[in-house]
Design a protein around this motif. Structure first.
Motif, PDB file in Angstrom:
ATOM      1  N   VAL A  92      95.081  74.947  19.819  1.00 13.21           N
ATOM      2  CA  VAL A  92      94.361  75.707  20.841  1.00 13.21           C
ATOM      3  C   VAL A  92      94.698  77.189  20.733  1.00 13.21           C
ATOM      4  N   ASN A 126      93.291  78.905  17.603  1.00 16.08           N
ATOM      5  CA  ASN A 126      91.848  79.083  17.723  1.00 16.08           C
ATOM      6  C   ASN A 126      91.505  80.253  18.630  1.00 16.08           C
ATOM      7  N   LEU A 127      92.202  80.362  19.760  1.00 20.93           N
ATOM      8  CA  LEU A 127      91.927  81.467  20.681  1.00 20.93           C
ATOM      9  C   LEU A 127      92.289  82.807  20.057  1.00 20.93           C
ATOM     10  N   ASN A 177      89.595  83.632  17.450  1.00 19.96           N
ATOM     11  CA  ASN A 177      88.365  84.092  18.102  1.00 19.96           C
ATOM     12  C   ASN A 177      88.498  85.524  18.594  1.00 19.96           C
ATOM     13  N   ILE A 193      79.566  78.303  25.570  1.00 14.96           N
ATOM     14  CA  ILE A 193      80.664  78.602  24.665  1.00 14.96           C
ATOM     15  C   ILE A 193      81.498  77.379  24.310  1.00 14.96           C
ATOM     16  N   PHE A 194      81.565  76.374  25.191  1.00 15.79           N
ATOM     17  CA  PHE A 194      82.358  75.177  24.910  1.00 15.79           C
ATOM     18  C   PHE A 194      81.505  74.006  24.407  1.00 15.79           C
ATOM     19  N   THR A 219      77.659  78.134  17.964  1.00 16.44           N
ATOM     20  CA  THR A 219      78.423  79.229  17.393  1.00 16.44           C
ATOM     21  C   THR A 219      77.559  80.468  17.279  1.00 16.44           C
ATOM     22  N   LEU A 243      86.090  75.759  19.894  1.00 16.89           N
ATOM     23  CA  LEU A 243      86.287  75.841  21.342  1.00 16.89           C
ATOM     24  C   LEU A 243      85.994  74.516  22.031  1.00 16.89           C
ATOM     25  N   CYS A 296      89.179  72.700  21.644  1.00 14.80           N
ATOM     26  CA  CYS A 296      90.163  73.279  22.568  1.00 14.80           C
ATOM     27  C   CYS A 296      89.942  72.779  23.991  1.00 14.80           C
ATOM     28  N   HIS A 297      88.693  72.760  24.409  1.00 14.39           N
ATOM     29  CA  HIS A 297      88.358  72.286  25.763  1.00 14.39           C
ATOM     30  C   HIS A 297      88.795  70.836  25.942  1.00 14.39           C
ATOM     31  N   VAL A 315      86.648  81.134  30.695  1.00 16.35           N
ATOM     32  CA  VAL A 315      86.470  82.392  29.971  1.00 16.35           C
ATOM     33  C   VAL A 315      85.755  83.406  30.854  1.00 16.35           C
ATOM     34  N   PHE A 359      90.210  84.494  27.617  1.00 11.47           N
ATOM     35  CA  PHE A 359      90.292  83.040  27.782  1.00 11.47           C
ATOM     36  C   PHE A 359      91.558  82.725  28.569  1.00 11.47           C
TER      37      PHE A 359
END
Length: 207
Positions: free
Chosen positions: A89, A92-93, A96, A141-142, A147, A159, A162-163, A175, A185
């Motif tokens: 997670v 990835n954040l 991004n 976004i999730f 994309t 994402l 991640c969610h 977000v 985020f």
């Protein structure tokens, strides 16, 4: 003619083969997505600050070329989650945030905040001073496979995964973004049920 008819059939067979391969690829991706977000028995009490520190080491080469990285690491409780998934997670954040930067490194900033929210949850925020996102992008976004990156730069699963990881651990991820100003985020994770209830201070770093 029979030769033309045969050529058309061969072309149709190629199209069907490509469609089948594409469907199989999507099936495998969805299977991997489900396995990643499924709750696992190996989850244990994890120090979010240590996990973020490892994620920063993994992403530091990419981050250093696009922005100044600022950290505000305060007291935060241990959380019950797989440290590998939480690291995924965070990476990835951070990635991004780096991807959102459009100005020079001297004009840009990526900020990481870790602390405890008023309800006792571990709060992790990753902010950037990038281009930001309009409401129509924020609302999706999730979503899996959504994309804004160029074709070939990503499948839009990061994402969404991640969610799933965060909500699977009983937490939330949201977000905030404004076009031209940047994006933040925020991850909230409940305190561990097995670790001491007192928030944990960031680990001291060697000189």
């Amino acid at each position: 003619t029979s030769e033309l008819h045969q050529a058309e059939l061969l072309g149709l067979a190629d199209i069907l083969d490509e469609a089948y391969e594409g469907a199989e690829r999507v099936r495998r991706i969805v299977g991997e997505l489900r396995s990643l977000v499924r709750s696992e028995s190996g989850a244990r009490a994890v120090d979010v600050t240590s996990c973020m520190t490892r994620a920063l080491r993994l992403a530091e080469d990419n981050l250093a070329t696009v922005a100044h990285v600022k950290k505000d690491l305060r007291l935060a409780p241990m959380v019950d989650i797989s440290d590998i998934k939480l690291g995924q997670v965070f990476v990835n954040l951070l990635s991004n945030a780096a991807h959102a930067i459009r100005r020079t490194p001297e004009e840009s900033e990526i900020r990481i905040v870790i602390d405890t929210d008023p309800r006792g949850n571990a709060r992790i925020e990753v902010s950037d001073t990038g281009e930001g996102m309009p409401p129509e992008v924020l609302s999706r976004i999730f979503d899996p496979f959504f994309t804004t990156k160029e074709v070939g730069s990503g499948m839009g699963l990061g994402l969404a995964i991640c969610h799933g990881i965060v909500t699977g651990a009983g937490g939330t991820i949201d977000v905030r973004s404004e076009v031209g100003k940047g994006t933040t985020f925020r991850v909230l994770l409940p305190p561990s049920k097995s670790a001491p209830s007192e928030p944990r201070a960031p680990e001291a770093r060697a000189a």
